[in-house]
Design a protein around this motif. Structure first.
Motif, PDB file in Angstrom:
ATOM      1  N   LEU A  26      43.948 -30.999 -67.842  1.00 43.81           N
ATOM      2  CA  LEU A  26      42.947 -30.585 -66.859  1.00 43.81           C
ATOM      3  C   LEU A  26      43.284 -30.975 -65.422  1.00 43.81           C
ATOM      4  O   LEU A  26      42.781 -30.350 -64.483  1.00 43.81           O
ATOM      5  N   ASN A  27      44.103 -31.990 -65.232  1.00 43.24           N
ATOM      6  CA  ASN A  27      44.397 -32.448 -63.869  1.00 43.24           C
ATOM      7  C   ASN A  27      45.861 -32.264 -63.481  1.00 43.24           C
ATOM      8  O   ASN A  27      46.159 -31.623 -62.482  1.00 43.24           O
ATOM      9  N   LYS A  28      46.766 -32.824 -64.273  1.00 42.53           N
ATOM     10  CA  LYS A  28      48.187 -32.774 -63.918  1.00 42.53           C
ATOM     11  C   LYS A  28      48.758 -31.366 -63.991  1.00 42.53           C
ATOM     12  O   LYS A  28      49.497 -30.949 -63.102  1.00 42.53           O
ATOM     13  N   ARG A  29      48.442 -30.640 -65.072  1.00 45.19           N
ATOM     14  CA  ARG A  29      49.001 -29.295 -65.253  1.00 45.19           C
ATOM     15  C   ARG A  29      48.624 -28.379 -64.086  1.00 45.19           C
ATOM     16  O   ARG A  29      49.509 -27.764 -63.482  1.00 45.19           O
ATOM     17  N   PRO A  30      47.319 -28.267 -63.714  1.00 48.89           N
ATOM     18  CA  PRO A  30      46.971 -27.393 -62.587  1.00 48.89           C
ATOM     19  C   PRO A  30      47.624 -27.830 -61.269  1.00 48.89           C
ATOM     20  O   PRO A  30      48.010 -26.991 -60.446  1.00 48.89           O
ATOM     21  N   GLU A  31      47.789 -29.135 -61.086  1.00 54.00           N
ATOM     22  CA  GLU A  31      48.421 -29.663 -59.881  1.00 54.00           C
ATOM     23  C   GLU A  31      49.872 -29.176 -59.785  1.00 54.00           C
ATOM     24  O   GLU A  31      50.320 -28.728 -58.720  1.00 54.00           O
ATOM     25  N   ILE A  32      50.591 -29.233 -60.892  1.00 57.17           N
ATOM     26  CA  ILE A  32      51.994 -28.799 -60.905  1.00 57.17           C
ATOM     27  C   ILE A  32      52.084 -27.279 -60.741  1.00 57.17           C
ATOM     28  O   ILE A  32      52.937 -26.774 -60.007  1.00 57.17           O
ATOM     29  N   ILE A  33      51.194 -26.560 -61.391  1.00 58.17           N
ATOM     30  CA  ILE A  33      51.183 -25.096 -61.260  1.00 58.17           C
ATOM     31  C   ILE A  33      50.966 -24.708 -59.801  1.00 58.17           C
ATOM     32  O   ILE A  33      51.616 -23.793 -59.277  1.00 58.17           O
ATOM     33  N   TYR A  42      57.905 -20.029 -50.463  1.00 59.11           N
ATOM     34  CA  TYR A  42      58.954 -20.337 -49.493  1.00 59.11           C
ATOM     35  C   TYR A  42      60.104 -19.345 -49.530  1.00 59.11           C
ATOM     36  O   TYR A  42      61.016 -19.428 -48.734  1.00 59.11           O
ATOM     37  N   GLY A  43      60.098 -18.434 -50.517  1.00 55.14           N
ATOM     38  CA  GLY A  43      61.139 -17.412 -50.560  1.00 55.14           C
ATOM     39  C   GLY A  43      62.184 -17.667 -51.628  1.00 55.14           C
ATOM     40  O   GLY A  43      61.854 -18.046 -52.749  1.00 55.14           O
ATOM     41  N   ASP A  44      63.443 -17.470 -51.278  1.00 59.09           N
ATOM     42  CA  ASP A  44      64.591 -17.528 -52.193  1.00 59.09           C
ATOM     43  C   ASP A  44      64.521 -18.741 -53.125  1.00 59.09           C
ATOM     44  O   ASP A  44      64.665 -19.883 -52.704  1.00 59.09           O
ATOM     45  N   LEU A  45      64.331 -18.477 -54.437  1.00 56.75           N
ATOM     46  CA  LEU A  45      64.184 -19.552 -55.416  1.00 56.75           C
ATOM     47  C   LEU A  45      65.519 -20.210 -55.771  1.00 56.75           C
ATOM     48  O   LEU A  45      65.538 -21.344 -56.244  1.00 56.75           O
ATOM     49  N   SER A  46      66.630 -19.527 -55.544  1.00 53.93           N
ATOM     50  CA  SER A  46      67.930 -20.077 -55.931  1.00 53.93           C
ATOM     51  C   SER A  46      68.307 -21.309 -55.098  1.00 53.93           C
ATOM     52  O   SER A  46      69.101 -22.122 -55.541  1.00 53.93           O
ATOM     53  N   GLU A  47      67.753 -21.438 -53.918  1.00 49.87           N
ATOM     54  CA  GLU A  47      68.061 -22.596 -53.071  1.00 49.87           C
ATOM     55  C   GLU A  47      66.799 -23.370 -52.713  1.00 49.87           C
ATOM     56  O   GLU A  47      66.736 -24.018 -51.669  1.00 49.87           O
ATOM     57  N   ASN A  48      65.818 -23.318 -53.572  1.00 49.58           N
ATOM     58  CA  ASN A  48      64.522 -23.922 -53.279  1.00 49.58           C
ATOM     59  C   ASN A  48      64.354 -25.211 -54.105  1.00 49.58           C
ATOM     60  O   ASN A  48      63.992 -25.168 -55.272  1.00 49.58           O
ATOM     61  N   SER A  49      64.623 -26.354 -53.488  1.00 51.48           N
ATOM     62  CA  SER A  49      64.572 -27.626 -54.219  1.00 51.48           C
ATOM     63  C   SER A  49      63.139 -27.999 -54.623  1.00 51.48           C
ATOM     64  O   SER A  49      62.938 -28.626 -55.658  1.00 51.48           O
ATOM     65  N   GLU A  50      62.144 -27.609 -53.838  1.00 50.60           N
ATOM     66  CA  GLU A  50      60.757 -27.892 -54.195  1.00 50.60           C
ATOM     67  C   GLU A  50      60.371 -27.162 -55.482  1.00 50.60           C
ATOM     68  O   GLU A  50      59.705 -27.712 -56.350  1.00 50.60           O
ATOM     69  N   TYR A  51      60.831 -25.926 -55.589  1.00 49.34           N
ATOM     70  CA  TYR A  51      60.557 -25.128 -56.775  1.00 49.34           C
ATOM     71  C   TYR A  51      61.238 -25.751 -57.995  1.00 49.34           C
ATOM     72  O   TYR A  51      60.617 -25.937 -59.042  1.00 49.34           O
ATOM     73  N   GLU A  52      62.527 -26.097 -57.865  1.00 48.74           N
ATOM     74  CA  GLU A  52      63.275 -26.723 -58.964  1.00 48.74           C
ATOM     75  C   GLU A  52      62.600 -28.008 -59.413  1.00 48.74           C
ATOM     76  O   GLU A  52      62.437 -28.265 -60.596  1.00 48.74           O
ATOM     77  N   SER A  53      62.198 -28.822 -58.465  1.00 54.01           N
ATOM     78  CA  SER A  53      61.556 -30.107 -58.757  1.00 54.01           C
ATOM     79  C   SER A  53      60.244 -29.898 -59.513  1.00 54.01           C
ATOM     80  O   SER A  53      59.978 -30.566 -60.515  1.00 54.01           O
ATOM     81  N   ALA A  54      59.440 -28.961 -59.037  1.00 52.67           N
ATOM     82  CA  ALA A  54      58.147 -28.689 -59.682  1.00 52.67           C
ATOM     83  C   ALA A  54      58.346 -28.117 -61.081  1.00 52.67           C
ATOM     84  O   ALA A  54      57.615 -28.473 -62.018  1.00 52.67           O
ATOM     85  N   LYS A  55      59.327 -27.253 -61.273  1.00 57.20           N
ATOM     86  CA  LYS A  55      59.600 -26.688 -62.602  1.00 57.20           C
ATOM     87  C   LYS A  55      60.082 -27.777 -63.561  1.00 57.20           C
ATOM     88  O   LYS A  55      59.678 -27.799 -64.726  1.00 57.20           O
ATOM     89  N   ASN A  56      60.928 -28.678 -63.072  1.00 60.57           N
ATOM     90  CA  ASN A  56      61.382 -29.798 -63.915  1.00 60.57           C
ATOM     91  C   ASN A  56      60.213 -30.694 -64.306  1.00 60.57           C
ATOM     92  O   ASN A  56      60.100 -31.121 -65.457  1.00 60.57           O
ATOM     93  N   GLU A  57      59.342 -30.962 -63.351  1.00 59.92           N
ATOM     94  CA  GLU A  57      58.175 -31.796 -63.635  1.00 59.92           C
ATOM     95  C   GLU A  57      57.249 -31.103 -64.637  1.00 59.92           C
ATOM     96  O   GLU A  57      56.698 -31.745 -65.531  1.00 59.92           O
ATOM     97  N   GLN A  58      57.115 -29.786 -64.507  1.00 63.93           N
ATOM     98  CA  GLN A  58      56.297 -29.018 -65.446  1.00 63.93           C
ATOM     99  C   GLN A  58      56.872 -29.121 -66.862  1.00 63.93           C
ATOM    100  O   GLN A  58      56.132 -29.318 -67.835  1.00 63.93           O
ATOM    101  N   SER A  59      58.179 -29.024 -66.976  1.00 61.03           N
ATOM    102  CA  SER A  59      58.829 -29.123 -68.275  1.00 61.03           C
ATOM    103  C   SER A  59      58.580 -30.505 -68.905  1.00 61.03           C
ATOM    104  O   SER A  59      58.247 -30.612 -70.087  1.00 61.03           O
ATOM    105  N   LEU A  60      58.743 -31.545 -68.111  1.00 60.33           N
ATOM    106  CA  LEU A  60      58.488 -32.905 -68.609  1.00 60.33           C
ATOM    107  C   LEU A  60      57.033 -33.080 -69.034  1.00 60.33           C
ATOM    108  O   LEU A  60      56.739 -33.687 -70.067  1.00 60.33           O
ATOM    109  N   ASP A  64      55.556 -33.950 -72.729  1.00 54.93           N
ATOM    110  CA  ASP A  64      54.691 -35.111 -72.911  1.00 54.93           C
ATOM    111  C   ASP A  64      53.406 -34.709 -73.645  1.00 54.93           C
ATOM    112  O   ASP A  64      52.976 -35.377 -74.586  1.00 54.93           O
ATOM    113  N   ILE A  65      52.809 -33.596 -73.230  1.00 51.85           N
ATOM    114  CA  ILE A  65      51.589 -33.101 -73.895  1.00 51.85           C
ATOM    115  C   ILE A  65      51.886 -32.803 -75.363  1.00 51.85           C
ATOM    116  O   ILE A  65      51.141 -33.217 -76.250  1.00 51.85           O
TER     117      ILE A  65
END
Length: 161
Positions: A26-33, A42-60, A64-65
């Motif tokens: 209810l809290n962490k998942r929506p925050e990461i999404i 921000y545009g081009d996902l291939s060079e977007n470190s924020e996107y990569e970081s958030a996707k990795n965190e989502q996977s973790l 965990d869930i």
């Protein structure tokens, strides 16, 4: 077919695990999404470190869930009240003394999902707990630990909570 592993825990531990899962969903998942949505803007996902970081965190987070839900599904609630008052088990506080003359130590034995060594809660899967479970007050027990073995005397056993 192999039998599923069960996860011994106290009722309090089960309730804590349920609250953790609820918080993650209810809290962490929506925050990461939301972070993923912002990073996409921000545009081009291939060079977007924020996107990569958030996707990795989502996977973790999802792993965990899934892990916590698995533990909950195969939880085995231990009612320490049903076990002999002098016998070490999950849900009991055990006080023991390493022989010959160390200071007494006390730990609450809990399931792996509840373990918190910094607050004196050790997992039933830990070497010390494995060595103590099933033994009674005044017994001397030899416990195999990574550094070798230690001999202890069980001084007191009491119900936790």
């Amino acid at each position: 077919m192999a039998e599923e592993k069960t996860y011994p825990m106290t009722q309090a531990g089960k309730e804590k695990l349920e609250r953790e899962i609820e918080d993650l969903k209810l809290n962490k998942r929506p925050e990461i999404i939301n972070r993923i949505k912002i990073a996409r803007s921000y545009g081009d996902l291939s060079e977007n470190s924020e996107y990569e970081s958030a996707k990795n965190e989502q996977s973790l987070l999802e792993n965990d869930i899934k892990s916590k839900e698995h533990m909950l599904q195969y939880a085995e609630i231990i009612d320490s009240e049903q076990i002999d008052d002098s016998e070490v088990s999950v849900g009991k506080i055990v006080t023991f003394q390493e022989l010959p003359d160390e200071e007494p130590e006390s730990y609450t034995i809990v399931g792996a999902a509840e373990a918190d060594p910094m607050s004196g809660k050790i997992s039933n899967d830990s070497p010390i707990a494995k060595g103590l479970i099933g033994h009674k007050v005044n017994e001397e027990v030899s416990i195999n630990i990574p550094a070798g073995s230690m001999k202890v005397k069980i001084l007191k056993v009491e119900n936790a909570e």
